[in-house]
Design an enzyme around this catalytic site. Structure first.
Site, PDB file in Angstrom:
ATOM      1  CG  PHE A  60      -7.678 -11.546 -20.013  1.00  0.00           C
ATOM      2  CD1 PHE A  60      -7.514 -10.351 -20.687  1.00  0.00           C
ATOM      3  CD2 PHE A  60      -8.411 -12.556 -20.629  1.00  0.00           C
ATOM      4  CE1 PHE A  60      -8.043 -10.149 -21.955  1.00  0.00           C
ATOM      5  CE2 PHE A  60      -8.954 -12.367 -21.901  1.00  0.00           C
ATOM      6  CZ  PHE A  60      -8.770 -11.155 -22.556  1.00  0.00           C
ATOM      7  CG  HIS A 118      -2.756  -2.875 -28.457  1.00  0.00           C
ATOM      8  ND1 HIS A 118      -3.876  -3.676 -28.399  1.00  0.00           N
ATOM      9  CD2 HIS A 118      -3.170  -1.704 -29.006  1.00  0.00           C
ATOM     10  CE1 HIS A 118      -4.922  -2.998 -28.871  1.00  0.00           C
ATOM     11  NE2 HIS A 118      -4.523  -1.803 -29.242  1.00  0.00           N
TER      12      HIS A 118
HETATM   13  P1  DAT Z   1      -4.602  -9.117 -28.967  1.00  0.00           P
HETATM   14  O1  DAT Z   1      -3.612  -8.350 -28.118  1.00  0.00           O
HETATM   15  O2  DAT Z   1      -3.937 -10.194 -29.775  1.00  0.00           O
HETATM   16  O3  DAT Z   1      -5.488  -8.224 -29.795  1.00  0.00           O
HETATM   17  P2  DAT Z   1      -6.862  -9.401 -27.177  1.00  0.00           P
HETATM   18  O4  DAT Z   1      -7.297  -8.067 -27.686  1.00  0.00           O
HETATM   19  O5  DAT Z   1      -7.844 -10.512 -27.195  1.00  0.00           O
HETATM   20  O6  DAT Z   1      -5.563  -9.902 -27.957  1.00  0.00           O
HETATM   21  O7  DAT Z   1      -6.338  -9.236 -25.685  1.00  0.00           O
HETATM   22  C1  DAT Z   1      -5.638  -8.096 -25.294  1.00  0.00           C
HETATM   23  C2  DAT Z   1      -4.547  -8.497 -24.341  1.00  0.00           C
HETATM   24  O8  DAT Z   1      -5.112  -9.122 -23.200  1.00  0.00           O
HETATM   25  C3  DAT Z   1      -3.555  -9.517 -24.909  1.00  0.00           C
HETATM   26  O9  DAT Z   1      -2.547  -8.913 -25.680  1.00  0.00           O
HETATM   27  C4  DAT Z   1      -3.039 -10.137 -23.640  1.00  0.00           C
HETATM   28  C5  DAT Z   1      -4.273 -10.169 -22.759  1.00  0.00           C
HETATM   29  N1  DAT Z   1      -4.976 -11.457 -22.896  1.00  0.00           N
HETATM   30  C6  DAT Z   1      -5.754 -11.851 -23.921  1.00  0.00           C
HETATM   31  N2  DAT Z   1      -6.228 -13.093 -23.745  1.00  0.00           N
HETATM   32  C7  DAT Z   1      -5.740 -13.476 -22.545  1.00  0.00           C
HETATM   33  C8  DAT Z   1      -5.836 -14.664 -21.774  1.00  0.00           C
HETATM   34  N3  DAT Z   1      -6.577 -15.685 -22.191  1.00  0.00           N
HETATM   35  N4  DAT Z   1      -5.176 -14.706 -20.592  1.00  0.00           N
HETATM   36  C9  DAT Z   1      -4.428 -13.676 -20.169  1.00  0.00           C
HETATM   37  N5  DAT Z   1      -4.285 -12.522 -20.830  1.00  0.00           N
HETATM   38  C10 DAT Z   1      -4.924 -12.429 -22.019  1.00  0.00           C
HETATM   39 MG    MG Z   2      -6.981  -6.860 -29.278  1.00  0.00          MG
END
Ligand code: DAT
Ligand code: MG
Length: 152
Positions: A60, A118
């Site tokens: 992603f 974020h």
């Molecule tokens: P967070 O924002 O809860 O810290 P993350 O750092 O794992 O989560 O991911 C950053 C961003 O990426 C998240 O806000 C949205 C996107 N994202 C995360 N997991 C995803 C997924 N499985 N499919 C699509 N977008 C995703």
């Molecule tokens: Mg994150």
């Protein structure tokens, strides 16, 4: 010292466009955290890639950078006791569908690719991201007049 922990919080383009800036800031203010820095910015693709570098191998990643680049974001630094951990609780889960009512994602959004906000998941990543987004002189030092009414 513990009371001056800091976290980097960003209202993403979807949150800005949907007019949720005030509601989101209000929650951090009401909680008692101190606003240290804030700016509305149209971030470059390069800067956003740097910001999310830890996720560069995830499928992603390109979509995430594109979404974050799709409009202005509000970048902020908030300060307070356990603000990193508590900030994450206030945000809710990564997937809004798993986020409880009362959390920001639980109350304001539906899908993971439109998760409006974020926030850092560790003090270490907070330090890294604060320095990526703000110059030291942009981090404003002042004592909240409520400080002694918030902390024992
Ligand atoms: P967070 O924002 O809860 O810290 P993350 O750092 O794992 O989560 O991911 C950053 C961003 O990426 C998240 O806000 C949205 C996107 N994202 C995360 N997991 C995803 C997924 N499985 N499919 C699509 N977008 C995703
Ligand atoms: Mg994150």
């Amino acid at each position: 010292m513990a009371n001056s922990e800091r976290t980097f919080i960003t209202i993403k383009p979807d949150g800005v466009q949907r007019g949720l800036v005030g509601d989101i800031i209000k929650r951090f203010e009401q909680k008692g955290f101190r606003l240290v820095a804030m700016k509305l910015v149209q971030a470059s693709e390069e800067h956003l890639k740097q910001h999310s570098i830890d996720l560069k191998d995830r499928p992603f990643f390109p979509g995430l950078v594109k979404d974050m680049n799709s409009g202005p974001i509000v970048a902020m630094v908030w300060e307070g006791l356990n603000v990193v951990k508590t900030g994450r609780v206030m945000l809710g889960e990564t997937n809004p569908a798993d986020s409880k009512p009362g959390t920001i994602r639980g109350d304001f959004c539906i899908q993971v690719g439109r998760s409006i906000i974020h926030g850092n998941d560790s003090v270490k990543s907070a330090e890294k991201e604060i320095s990526l987004w703000f110059q030291p002189e942009e981090l404003v030092e002042y004592k909240s007049c409520c400080y002694d009414w918030i902390y024992e």
